[in-house]
Design an enzyme around this catalytic site. Structure first.
Site, PDB file in Angstrom:
ATOM      1  CG  HIS A 271      -2.309  -0.527   1.213  1.00  0.00           C
ATOM      2  ND1 HIS A 271      -3.217  -1.077   2.138  1.00  0.00           N
ATOM      3  CD2 HIS A 271      -2.216  -2.248   0.445  1.00  0.00           C
ATOM      4  CE1 HIS A 271      -4.116  -2.309   1.707  1.00  0.00           C
ATOM      5  NE2 HIS A 271      -3.527  -2.537   0.816  1.00  0.00           N
TER       6      HIS A 271
ATOM      7  CD  GLU B   3      -2.226   4.260   3.264  1.00  0.00           C
ATOM      8  OE1 GLU B   3      -2.698   4.141   3.756  1.00  0.00           O
ATOM      9  OE2 GLU B   3      -1.582   2.926   2.507  1.00  0.00           O
TER      10      GLU B   3
ATOM     11  CB  CYS C  49      -5.925  -0.430   5.367  1.00  0.00           C
ATOM     12  SG  CYS C  49      -4.458  -1.149   5.463  1.00  0.00           S
TER      13      CYS C  49
ATOM     14  CB  CYS D   8      -1.584   1.486   5.887  1.00  0.00           C
ATOM     15  SG  CYS D   8      -1.588   0.599   5.010  1.00  0.00           S
TER      16      CYS D   8
END
Length: 166
Positions: free
Chosen positions: A61, A63, A91, A94
């Protein structure tokens, strides 16, 4: 005079623009269009976008990738004086990483009512029993962030209708 840090909304607008540029790179690569930048002392020290499909890695992801870059830039796993700007609410995965690196602040654009872990579905960033809590700023450039995500998913649905899998 207060000891509270002054939040410069102009900077938030600017740095979210940087995150949106990263999200556009994800969009161009047919990834879920999420972008992230990490800022320290007013300077971008890390930037990334979702690369789950590209890297064949569910943890890739925006992040997560930006946090790893920021740790390298700082030379430590602790990012206590940094701010993460991300185009979509983090999410749970993260958010867990954000707490572990001890980010001071998270600024996000679009909320994620189904899976957002910065206050929408749950709030891991300020969970009372965890050893760190982040300041959260929501909704910065939200219409732009949301529109990019909506356009991406509408195109994905249209593609699926045009080419149904057996």
């Amino acid at each position: 005079m207060s000891d509270e840090p002054i939040i410069d909304l102009q900077s938030d607008h600017y740095f979210m623009g940087e995150a949106l540029r990263q999200a556009a790179r994800a969009y161009a690569a047919e990834e879920v269009p999420v972008g992230a930048v990490v800022v320290r002392e007013g300077r971008v020290i890390a930037r990334s976008f979702n690369q789950v499909e590209l890297l064949k890695d569910a943890t890739a992801h925006a992040e997560m990738l930006a946090l790893t870059q920021a740790e390298e830039a700082v030379g430590d796993w602790r990012l206590t004086d940094c701010t993460l700007y991300v185009s979509k609410e983090p999410c749970p995965m993260c958010a867990g990483a954000i707490v572990h690196v001890r980010l001071a602040r998270v600024v996000f654009g679009a909320s994620d009512l189904k899976a957002g872990a910065a206050g929408s579905a749950l709030n891991l960033l300020q969970f009372p029993t965890l050893n760190h809590r982040c300041e959260i700023t929501r909704g910065v450039r939200e219409p732009e962030c949301r529109a990019l995500l909506q356009r991406f998913f509408a195109e994905q649905r249209d593609r699926a209708k045009a080419d149904p899998q057996p």
